[in-house]
Design a protein around this motif. Structure first.
Motif, short mmCIF file in Angstrom:
data_model
loop_
_atom_site.label_atom_id
_atom_site.label_comp_id
_atom_site.label_asym_id
_atom_site.label_seq_id
_atom_site.Cartn_x
_atom_site.Cartn_y
_atom_site.Cartn_z
N GLY A 1 21.92 -44.97 43.47
CA GLY A 1 21.50 -46.34 43.20
C GLY A 1 19.95 -46.35 42.67
N GLU A 2 19.22 -45.45 43.28
CA GLU A 2 17.85 -45.62 42.53
C GLU A 2 17.36 -45.49 41.45
N GLU A 3 16.97 -45.76 40.93
CA GLU A 3 15.93 -45.86 39.35
C GLU A 3 14.91 -45.28 38.60
N ARG A 4 14.55 -43.97 38.31
CA ARG A 4 13.56 -43.84 38.28
C ARG A 4 13.33 -43.35 36.99
N PRO A 5 12.17 -43.43 35.95
CA PRO A 5 11.93 -43.96 35.06
C PRO A 5 11.75 -41.97 33.79
N TYR A 6 12.68 -42.27 32.95
CA TYR A 6 12.15 -40.50 32.49
C TYR A 6 12.18 -41.15 31.27
N GLY B 1 15.04 -34.39 30.23
CA GLY B 1 15.02 -35.95 30.75
C GLY B 1 13.31 -35.52 31.50
N ARG B 2 12.49 -35.75 31.42
CA ARG B 2 11.15 -35.48 32.12
C ARG B 2 11.01 -37.09 32.99
N ASP B 3 10.59 -36.90 34.33
CA ASP B 3 10.26 -37.64 34.98
C ASP B 3 8.89 -38.10 34.61
N ILE B 4 8.73 -39.73 35.13
CA ILE B 4 7.14 -40.13 33.98
C ILE B 4 6.73 -40.81 35.50
N ARG B 5 6.95 -40.94 36.17
CA ARG B 5 6.65 -42.07 37.47
C ARG B 5 5.07 -41.46 37.58
N ASP B 6 4.92 -40.06 37.57
CA ASP B 6 3.10 -40.28 38.00
C ASP B 6 2.58 -40.50 37.08
N ARG B 7 2.86 -39.88 35.66
CA ARG B 7 2.87 -41.03 34.60
C ARG B 7 2.12 -42.00 34.02
N ARG B 8 3.16 -42.93 34.52
CA ARG B 8 3.29 -44.10 35.20
C ARG B 8 2.55 -44.79 36.06
N ARG B 9 1.97 -43.90 36.69
CA ARG B 9 1.32 -44.62 37.62
C ARG B 9 -0.60 -43.96 36.71
N ARG B 10 -0.07 -42.62 36.98
CA ARG B 10 -2.25 -42.53 35.84
C ARG B 10 -2.26 -43.38 34.69
#
Length: 651
Positions: free
Chosen positions: A209-214, A233-242
């Protein structure tokens, strides 16, 4: 593809047969061998995939390299990560960690074989390496047909989502996103079909049930008869943080620019204002007109009510000042004003709707759209001249950097108000005369009054380069021996500068705050300090509109005093006062000190009471330096006398 593929299982472990059976049970045509020789013989026939594990006396490199020489791709079942890496390095198409063939792991193995065999029929070694690369890709890789059936995926998809290969095979693309984003993904798939490619950002929904931005990018594949959609599909959590950090940095810079612009305009206006009233109104006008502020007011602290009373305001919602709770309702909790003044520090209510410190005035503020507030005490040299209160229509409007700048502004405005009060004092004809009695028995002047029959009178004060103040007193009527004994025991730095006839000149050096400075802080001046008849009295002039209780508090912070009298007095002509002030301003602090000390010590008498060498010794300078100061000071005084306006000769 059809599951009816020829699969050769090469393994001599305890679960070798189980590996073959688990594949057979999943519709593969699986054969199991336990030696490399048998494997070579089987590979001479039509085999679409080789599943291998361990063989006695065969290294991973030797086993996979040998099997990889044949056309069939190799799926290696590994015991540890190092073996998996080695297998991929020498040509394995995919790797699968060893597990229980009778459990879900069998589905994982079957899905891997299905994927590798289906895409590798008739493939060469280069295609096998491509499959291996896809498996090692840290991005999610997928291929599905136009009906949404998954045809191929890499293990990153199962690792990230937590689904097994069997579960993935039974799912459709929209199962991997939250329900409220499914339409977005369906539209993106439609764009791929119509335009050949598309990109979209959405959340990848895991099994837990976890949602990760991709960020998903896909293209349409067409071999002439069959169409499919391939993408990553690329995980963009780090990009979102930056991006968030950059946005926050940009906001901080914008805040700094905005606040500095307000400060610059306020400071520019302050140097052109002549009265305290103008300063306060300018302050309110500038803040009320600047984004993101909505309303600003300035008030003075009333010790009698322990409340800040408004004196100037500007912006939307001026009736807020009338709707504030009464002093007895606040119970000492006037956070955005009273507390700032009492504690001499800037105060904030960053979220008025929830901040408990704002409960007394929350309703009045929220009704006018105020969501956050700040109170900046206007303080200079430990004297509070009032408080500036600023309100914003959004919560958390005052960032940390803004707080620092606003605190500095409070000191700047305090200094401007003090300068205005001083200018006002210089040109005012009517003053309030205050007489104080010094009651501290440890004070040198009080000891002189109690233990001798001397009479002391303040004849001048000089600011020293180290920040201390020298107070010069003329002493009459005291036996020199008595005076010298008190000087020796004095708690402050006291010295006898000169003695002549029945008079002596004494210098008292005051470190820290002095009474002269305390009175000046409120726009006043000390007229006299007299010692005699067993008491020490200070007479000071302050502006008529000065709050006497504030003046008393300020003086009491320096000396233990008692206020004896208060009366209105008329001063001399304004022109005389201004002329004398201009002459005093024309001299530097050092020139003034040298000139007045020399005058009091009898250097200018005839015959001289004190020689130039003696004066140099008293002042701690060389004789040439002393004479240079005297000559320059004399020149300025003579210029002022014979050439007119002394301000023409300021240095």
């Amino acid at each position: 593809m059809s599951r009816e593929a020829e699969v050769l299982v090469v393994d001599d472990g305890e679960d070798a047969d189980a590996l073959g059976l688990c594949l057979t049970a999943r519709e593969f045509q699986a054969r199991t061998v336990e030696t490399l020789t048998s494997a070579r013989h089987q590979l001479d026939g039509h085999v679409e995939c080789v599943v291998c594990g361990s063989l006695a006396d065969r290294t991973v490199t030797e086993l996979v390299a040998t099997l990889g020489r044949y056309e069939a791709p190799v799926v290696y079942v590994y015991e540890d990560d190092e073996a998996a890496t080695t297998a991929l390095d020498v040509g394995a198409a995919a790797t699968v960690p060893r597990g229980d063939p009778t459990a879900d792991w069998g589905d994982h193995l079957a899905a891997t074989v299905d994927s590798v065999a289906g895409g590798q029929q008739g493939s060469d070694a280069g295609t096998s390496l491509a499959s291996a690369a896809l498996e090692e890709l840290r991005d999610v890789f997928f291929v599905f047909d136009l009906d949404g059936n998954f045809l191929r995926w890499n293990r990153t998809l199962t690792e990230v989502t937590g689904y097994t290969d069997a579960e993935v095979a039974a799912m459709v693309p929209t199962d991997f996103v939250p329900e409220d984003e499914r339409e977005t993904i369906e539209n993106a798939i439609g764009r791929v079909v119509m335009q050949g490619k598309a990109s979209e950002t959405a959340h990848l929904l895991t099994k837990a049930g976890e949602e990760r931005p991709y960020e998903f990018t896909a293209s349409l594949l067409d071999d002439g008869g069959t169409q499919a959609i391939c993408g990553i599909g690329r995980d963009i959590r780090d990009r979102r943080r930056r991006e968030a950090e950059l946005e926050e940095q940009a906001e901080r810079l914008e805040t700094l620019h905005r606040v500095n612009d307000v400060i610059r305009r306020v400071t520019s206006t302050l140097v052109r204002t002549d009265s305290r009233e103008e300063i306060e109104q300018t302050l309110c006008d500038q803040f009320a007109a600047a984004d993101p502020y909505a309303f600003a007011w300035v008030g003075e602290y009333d010790p009698a009510t322990d409340r800040v009373e408004p004196t100037a305001w500007a912006g939307d919602g001026a009736d807020y000042l009338e709707d504030r709770p009464a002093a007895d309702e606040l119970r000492g909790e006037d956070v955005t004003a009273g507390t700032a003044v009492r504690e001499r520090s800037i105060r904030f209510a960053q979220n008025i709707s929830e901040d408990p410190v704002a409960h007394a005035w929350r309703r009045a503020a929220l009704e006018r759209g105020y969501e956050s507030a700040a109170a900046i005490p206007l303080v200079y040299d430990d004297v509070v001249y009032g408080c500036l209160c600023v309100y914003a229509p959004r919560p958390f409007a005052f960032e940390e950097l803004e707080r620092t700048v606003l605190a500095e502004l409070g000191e700047t405005v305090g200094h401007a108000i003090r300068a205005a009060e001083t200018r006002k004092a210089l040109v005012s004809d009517t003053r309030t005369e205050l007489t104080f009695a010094v009651t501290d028995p440890d004070e040198f002047l009080v000891q002189v009054a109690h233990e001798t029959d001397a009479r002391l009178e303040l004849t001048g004060t000089v600011s020293n380069p180290d920040g201390s103040v020298s107070e010069l007193f003329a002493v009459r009527g005291a036996a020199l021996a008595d005076l010298e004994a008190l000087v020796e025991a004095a708690p402050a730095t006291v010295e006898i500068l000169a003695e002549r006839d029945a008079e002596a000149l004494v210098r008292v050096v005051v470190d820290g705050d002095s009474v002269v400075e305390a009175i000046a802080d409120v726009g006043g001046s000390v007229r006299s300090v007299r010692v005699g008849d067993g008491e020490c009295r200070i007479v000071a002039d302050v502006p008529t509109d000065a709050d006497v209780s504030t003046v008393l508090d300020r003086v009491s912070g320096v000396l233990d005093v008692e206020l004896l009298s208060q009366r209105e007095v008329e001063r001399g002509a304004t022109s005389d006062v201004a002329y004398r002030a201009a002459i005093e301003q024309s001299l530097t602090d050092r020139q003034s000190e040298v000139l007045e000390t020399a005058y009091r010590a009898g250097f200018f008498d005839w015959p001289r009471e004190t020689s130039g060498d003696e004066m140099a010794d008293l002042l701690g300078v060389t004789p040439p330096t002393f004479h240079q100061h005297v000559r320059v000071a004399e020149q300025k005084l003579l210029d002022a006398l014979f050439d007119g306006d002394p301000t023409d000769h300021l240095t």
